[in-house]
Motif scaffolding. Structure first.
Motif, mmCIF file in Angstrom:
data_model
loop_
_atom_site.group_PDB
_atom_site.id
_atom_site.type_symbol
_atom_site.label_atom_id
_atom_site.label_comp_id
_atom_site.label_asym_id
_atom_site.label_seq_id
_atom_site.Cartn_x
_atom_site.Cartn_y
_atom_site.Cartn_z
ATOM 1 N N LEU A 45 24.422 44.788 7.900
ATOM 2 C CA LEU A 45 25.053 45.980 8.456
ATOM 3 C C LEU A 45 25.769 45.521 9.710
ATOM 4 N N ARG A 46 27.070 45.833 9.822
ATOM 5 C CA ARG A 46 27.820 45.280 10.940
ATOM 6 C C ARG A 46 28.981 46.190 11.337
ATOM 7 N N TRP A 47 29.239 46.243 12.655
ATOM 8 C CA TRP A 47 30.417 46.932 13.186
ATOM 9 C C TRP A 47 31.600 45.985 13.100
ATOM 10 N N PHE A 48 32.736 46.489 12.612
ATOM 11 C CA PHE A 48 33.968 45.710 12.531
ATOM 12 C C PHE A 48 35.074 46.441 13.278
ATOM 13 N N PRO A 49 35.815 45.717 14.141
ATOM 14 C CA PRO A 49 37.004 46.327 14.738
ATOM 15 C C PRO A 49 37.975 46.738 13.625
ATOM 16 N N TYR A 50 38.722 47.799 13.854
ATOM 17 C CA TYR A 50 39.657 48.282 12.845
ATOM 18 C C TYR A 50 40.510 47.157 12.259
ATOM 19 N N ALA A 51 41.010 46.290 13.108
ATOM 20 C CA ALA A 51 41.927 45.234 12.675
ATOM 21 C C ALA A 51 41.274 44.197 11.762
ATOM 22 N N GLU A 52 39.951 44.139 11.720
ATOM 23 C CA GLU A 52 39.254 43.135 10.910
ATOM 24 C C GLU A 52 38.794 43.660 9.549
ATOM 25 N N VAL A 53 38.886 44.940 9.329
ATOM 26 C CA VAL A 53 38.345 45.529 8.101
ATOM 27 C C VAL A 53 39.034 44.974 6.857
ATOM 28 N N ALA A 54 40.336 44.834 6.878
ATOM 29 C CA ALA A 54 41.065 44.338 5.704
ATOM 30 C C ALA A 54 40.650 42.927 5.313
ATOM 31 N N ALA A 55 40.144 42.156 6.249
ATOM 32 C CA ALA A 55 39.732 40.782 5.961
ATOM 33 C C ALA A 55 38.364 40.713 5.271
ATOM 34 N N VAL A 56 37.565 41.777 5.373
ATOM 35 C CA VAL A 56 36.214 41.727 4.807
ATOM 36 C C VAL A 56 35.980 42.728 3.680
ATOM 37 N N ALA A 57 36.748 43.799 3.635
ATOM 38 C CA ALA A 57 36.502 44.875 2.671
ATOM 39 C C ALA A 57 37.655 44.995 1.675
ATOM 40 N N ASP A 58 37.394 45.700 0.587
ATOM 41 C CA ASP A 58 38.443 45.874 -0.410
ATOM 42 C C ASP A 58 39.433 46.966 0.007
ATOM 43 N N ALA A 59 40.473 47.124 -0.799
ATOM 44 C CA ALA A 59 41.558 48.054 -0.469
ATOM 45 C C ALA A 59 41.074 49.498 -0.364
ATOM 46 N N SER A 60 40.061 49.864 -1.138
ATOM 47 C CA SER A 60 39.543 51.232 -1.082
ATOM 48 C C SER A 60 38.985 51.555 0.301
ATOM 49 N N VAL A 61 38.247 50.627 0.871
ATOM 50 C CA VAL A 61 37.667 50.837 2.203
ATOM 51 C C VAL A 61 38.785 50.883 3.248
ATOM 52 N N VAL A 62 39.770 50.035 3.104
ATOM 53 C CA VAL A 62 40.898 50.013 4.039
ATOM 54 C C VAL A 62 41.652 51.340 3.980
ATOM 55 N N ARG A 63 41.902 51.854 2.771
ATOM 56 C CA ARG A 63 42.598 53.144 2.630
ATOM 57 C C ARG A 63 41.769 54.274 3.242
ATOM 58 N N LEU A 64 40.446 54.237 3.047
ATOM 59 C CA LEU A 64 39.571 55.239 3.641
ATOM 60 C C LEU A 64 39.631 55.169 5.152
ATOM 61 N N MET A 65 39.611 53.969 5.705
ATOM 62 C CA MET A 65 39.683 53.822 7.154
ATOM 63 C C MET A 65 41.024 54.356 7.683
ATOM 64 N N GLU A 66 42.109 53.972 7.056
ATOM 65 C CA GLU A 66 43.428 54.422 7.494
ATOM 66 C C GLU A 66 43.549 55.955 7.447
ATOM 67 N N ALA A 67 43.075 56.545 6.364
ATOM 68 C CA ALA A 67 43.145 58.000 6.218
ATOM 69 C C ALA A 67 42.242 58.681 7.259
ATOM 70 N N SER A 68 41.101 58.093 7.526
ATOM 71 C CA SER A 68 40.177 58.657 8.521
ATOM 72 C C SER A 68 40.783 58.590 9.916
ATOM 73 N N LEU A 69 41.336 57.445 10.263
ATOM 74 C CA LEU A 69 41.924 57.278 11.603
ATOM 75 C C LEU A 69 43.125 58.205 11.785
ATOM 76 N N ALA A 70 43.856 58.475 10.719
ATOM 77 C CA ALA A 70 45.009 59.384 10.806
ATOM 78 C C ALA A 70 44.561 60.807 11.135
ATOM 79 N N ARG A 71 43.305 61.139 10.844
ATOM 80 C CA ARG A 71 42.797 62.484 11.113
ATOM 81 C C ARG A 71 42.045 62.607 12.443
ATOM 82 N N LEU A 72 41.872 61.495 13.143
ATOM 83 C CA LEU A 72 41.180 61.554 14.433
ATOM 84 C C LEU A 72 42.016 62.294 15.460
#
Length: 178
Positions: free
Chosen positions: A151-178
């Motif tokens: 279980l680990r915290w990742f800076p936004y900029a590092e997510v694409a390097a460790v997770a698949d495209a689905s997680v990246v799309r979820l992060m992008e959509a979530s940040l757009a709603r903040l």
């Protein structure tokens, strides 16, 4: 209202952001119309799941779990259970269980952020994931669960390097709603 009826209502109220999301919403609603047990794991045609990306907006990071069975960095999430009243309850329960953050997680207002359909091994066919975002309090302390390898915290900029495209799309959509 039952979890099934909540799922139908949530999906009908969802405002898709693009044609792909609109198509998924329609597919989820068709699935539920054909399978009244479609929110629970025993439904072999596929079942609705709930997940939440845990976000720490103050520190600009997300919490991901290294899933024990899949060996992938993912958002927190899982199956609907009989005690769950709503899809939001499912997502928040899973986020708390898998993150170990005992108090203070709150779902981002406005309902689900995205939908994601992905194949799963037999005997079932599909997870129809309804994805939320959960905001972590500033003092959140994460603790690994039995369901995770890590279980680990990742800076936004590092997510694409460790997770698949689905997680990246979820992060992008979530940040757009903040």
């Amino acid at each position: 209202m039952s979890l099934y009826h909540d799922a139908v209502a949530v999906l009908k109220d969802l405002a898709p952001t693009d044609e792909q999301q609109s198509g998924l919403r329609d597919l989820y609603l068709e699935h539920l119309a054909a399978h009244h047990d479609g929110v629970y794991k025993p439904c072999r045609a596929g079942h609705v799941t709930g997940s939440a990306l845990v976000i720490d907006p103050v520190r600009g990071r997300v919490l991901l779990t290294l899933h024990k069975k899949l060996g992938m960095w993912l958002q927190m999430g899982g199956h609907c259970e009989p005690g769950d009243a709503t899809l939001a309850d499912v997502a928040l329960r899973e986020a708390v269980e898998e993150s170990g953050i005992a108090g203070g997680l709150t779902l981002l207002p406005g309902g689900p952020v995205r939908l994601d359909r992905h194949p799963i091994p037999e005997p079932c066919n599909w997870h129809l994931d309804v994805q939320y975002a959960a905001l972590a309090p500033a003092d959140a302390v994460a603790e690994i669960s039995e369901e995770s390898l890590d279980l680990r915290w990742f800076p936004y900029a590092e997510v694409a390097a460790v997770a698949d495209a689905s997680v990246v799309r979820l992060m992008e959509a979530s940040l757009a709603r903040l």
